[in-house]
Design a protein around this motif. Structure first.
Motif, PDB file in Angstrom:
ATOM      1  N   LEU A  83      -7.289   7.533  -2.407  1.00  0.00           N
ATOM      2  CA  LEU A  83      -5.822   7.309  -1.911  1.00  0.00           C
ATOM      3  C   LEU A  83      -6.219   5.501  -1.905  1.00  0.00           C
ATOM      4  O   LEU A  83      -4.986   5.258  -1.957  1.00  0.00           O
ATOM      5  N   ARG A  84      -6.900   4.955  -1.812  1.00  0.00           N
ATOM      6  CA  ARG A  84      -6.651   3.602  -0.834  1.00  0.00           C
ATOM      7  C   ARG A  84      -6.388   3.032  -2.834  1.00  0.00           C
ATOM      8  O   ARG A  84      -5.756   1.773  -3.077  1.00  0.00           O
ATOM      9  N   ALA A  85      -7.547   3.864  -3.092  1.00  0.00           N
ATOM     10  CA  ALA A  85      -7.529   2.931  -4.766  1.00  0.00           C
ATOM     11  C   ALA A  85      -5.987   2.919  -5.984  1.00  0.00           C
ATOM     12  O   ALA A  85      -5.744   3.326  -6.725  1.00  0.00           O
ATOM     13  N   LEU A  86      -5.063   5.018  -5.304  1.00  0.00           N
ATOM     14  CA  LEU A  86      -4.062   4.994  -5.412  1.00  0.00           C
ATOM     15  C   LEU A  86      -3.142   3.771  -5.280  1.00  0.00           C
ATOM     16  O   LEU A  86      -1.967   3.411  -6.065  1.00  0.00           O
ATOM     17  N   SER A  87      -2.715   3.807  -4.026  1.00  0.00           N
ATOM     18  CA  SER A  87      -2.145   3.243  -3.392  1.00  0.00           C
ATOM     19  C   SER A  87      -2.086   1.131  -3.691  1.00  0.00           C
ATOM     20  O   SER A  87      -1.436   0.750  -3.880  1.00  0.00           O
ATOM     21  N   LYS A  88      -3.674   0.328  -4.885  1.00  0.00           N
ATOM     22  CA  LYS A  88      -3.556  -0.539  -5.137  1.00  0.00           C
ATOM     23  C   LYS A  88      -2.565  -0.782  -6.009  1.00  0.00           C
ATOM     24  O   LYS A  88      -2.143  -2.082  -6.831  1.00  0.00           O
ATOM     25  N   ARG A  89      -2.948   0.558  -7.179  1.00  0.00           N
ATOM     26  CA  ARG A  89      -2.348   1.227  -8.235  1.00  0.00           C
ATOM     27  C   ARG A  89      -0.792   0.214  -8.523  1.00  0.00           C
ATOM     28  O   ARG A  89      -0.305  -0.895  -9.137  1.00  0.00           O
ATOM     29  N   PRO A  90       0.519   0.612  -7.733  1.00  0.00           N
ATOM     30  CA  PRO A  90       1.209  -0.040  -7.671  1.00  0.00           C
ATOM     31  C   PRO A  90       1.084  -0.984  -6.703  1.00  0.00           C
ATOM     32  O   PRO A  90       2.618  -0.984  -6.194  1.00  0.00           O
ATOM     33  N   ARG A  91       0.533  -1.873  -5.912  1.00  0.00           N
ATOM     34  CA  ARG A  91       0.675  -2.588  -5.221  1.00  0.00           C
ATOM     35  C   ARG A  91       1.275  -1.970  -4.027  1.00  0.00           C
ATOM     36  O   ARG A  91       2.163  -2.635  -3.361  1.00  0.00           O
ATOM     37  N   ILE A  92       1.311  -0.586  -3.766  1.00  0.00           N
ATOM     38  CA  ILE A  92       1.623  -0.368  -1.831  1.00  0.00           C
ATOM     39  C   ILE A  92       1.175  -1.064  -0.823  1.00  0.00           C
ATOM     40  O   ILE A  92       0.116  -1.174  -0.573  1.00  0.00           O
ATOM     41  N   GLU A  93       1.721  -1.652  -0.028  1.00  0.00           N
ATOM     42  CA  GLU A  93       1.024  -2.308   0.856  1.00  0.00           C
ATOM     43  C   GLU A  93       2.008  -2.032   2.058  1.00  0.00           C
ATOM     44  O   GLU A  93       3.437  -1.962   1.962  1.00  0.00           O
ATOM     45  N   PRO A  94       1.632  -2.020   3.748  1.00  0.00           N
ATOM     46  CA  PRO A  94       0.051  -1.849   3.502  1.00  0.00           C
ATOM     47  C   PRO A  94      -0.086  -0.676   2.964  1.00  0.00           C
ATOM     48  O   PRO A  94      -0.169   0.517   2.376  1.00  0.00           O
ATOM     49  N   HIS A  95      -1.728  -0.560   2.399  1.00  0.00           N
ATOM     50  CA  HIS A  95      -2.196   0.739   1.347  1.00  0.00           C
ATOM     51  C   HIS A  95      -2.188   2.064   2.170  1.00  0.00           C
ATOM     52  O   HIS A  95      -1.680   2.044   3.654  1.00  0.00           O
ATOM     53  N   LEU A  96      -1.905   3.016   1.541  1.00  0.00           N
ATOM     54  CA  LEU A  96      -2.078   4.553   2.233  1.00  0.00           C
ATOM     55  C   LEU A  96      -3.380   5.228   2.965  1.00  0.00           C
ATOM     56  O   LEU A  96      -4.030   4.340   2.459  1.00  0.00           O
TER      57      LEU A  96
END
Length: 176
Positions: A83-96
């Motif tokens: 889940l953390r890796a997935l949230s880094k792709r579209p640069r979602i902050e804070p991480h999911l």
């Protein structure tokens, strides 16, 4: 799909826990409680149906629903890492995070007008007090609720040429 499942509940699902049509998932909750999660989205139902069919062809119905890269049950830590890796792709902050989904689930349902007791049941809380941790009414939801009520408009239908609230407001704008 809005579920409010804990990560451990999700990763402990078995193939047999999903109904044949993919429309319901039987979840084992803590304290030996069961919850039926409904899948209202037709496309997601079909995906669950196909996925479970594929999983049943390659293993028994008692096998884990979600697997890791080596074919074993997906553990909670790996789920969080993915889940953390997935949230880094579209640069979602804070991480999911699972907790963010949990909190968002409760907030979204309440903002959409779902009864608090139903949200409580979905999240598996025995006491409504516990809901205060996860749920707070957003300004957006409060504004929308007030717009739907539109009390001033209802009070304005009094037979006068102008609604009384306009008369009251205009009286404050006059110079004495």
């Amino acid at each position: 799909m809005v579920t409010g499942l804990r990560v451990s509940e999700l990763t402990n699902l078995k193939v047999r826990d999903v109904s044949p049509d993919g429309g319901q998932i039987l979840v084992q909750r803590k304290g030996s409680k069961e919850l039926i999660v409904f899948v209202p989205n037709h496309e997601l139902q079909e995906e669950f149906h196909r996925y479970c069919q594929m999983r049943s062809e390659h293993s028994s119905s008692a096998s884990p629903l979600f697997l890791n890269t080596v074919g074993r049950r997906l553990c909670a830590a790996t789920f969080r890492k993915r889940l953390r890796a997935l949230s880094k792709r579209p640069r979602i902050e804070p991480h999911l995070s699972p907790h963010l989904f949990w909190h968002s689930t409760a907030t979204l349902l309440i903002e959409e007008g779902i009864d608090l007791r139903m949200v409580q049941a979905l999240l598996g809380h025995t006491n409504l007090k516990t809901m205060e941790i996860y749920v707070r009414v957003s300004n957006h939801a409060l504004k929308r609720a007030l717009q739907q009520a539109d009390i001033l408009c209802a009070l304005g239908d009094n037979g006068w040429k102008r609604p009384f609230w306009v008369i009251i407001l205009s009286s404050f704008n006059t110079v004495a």
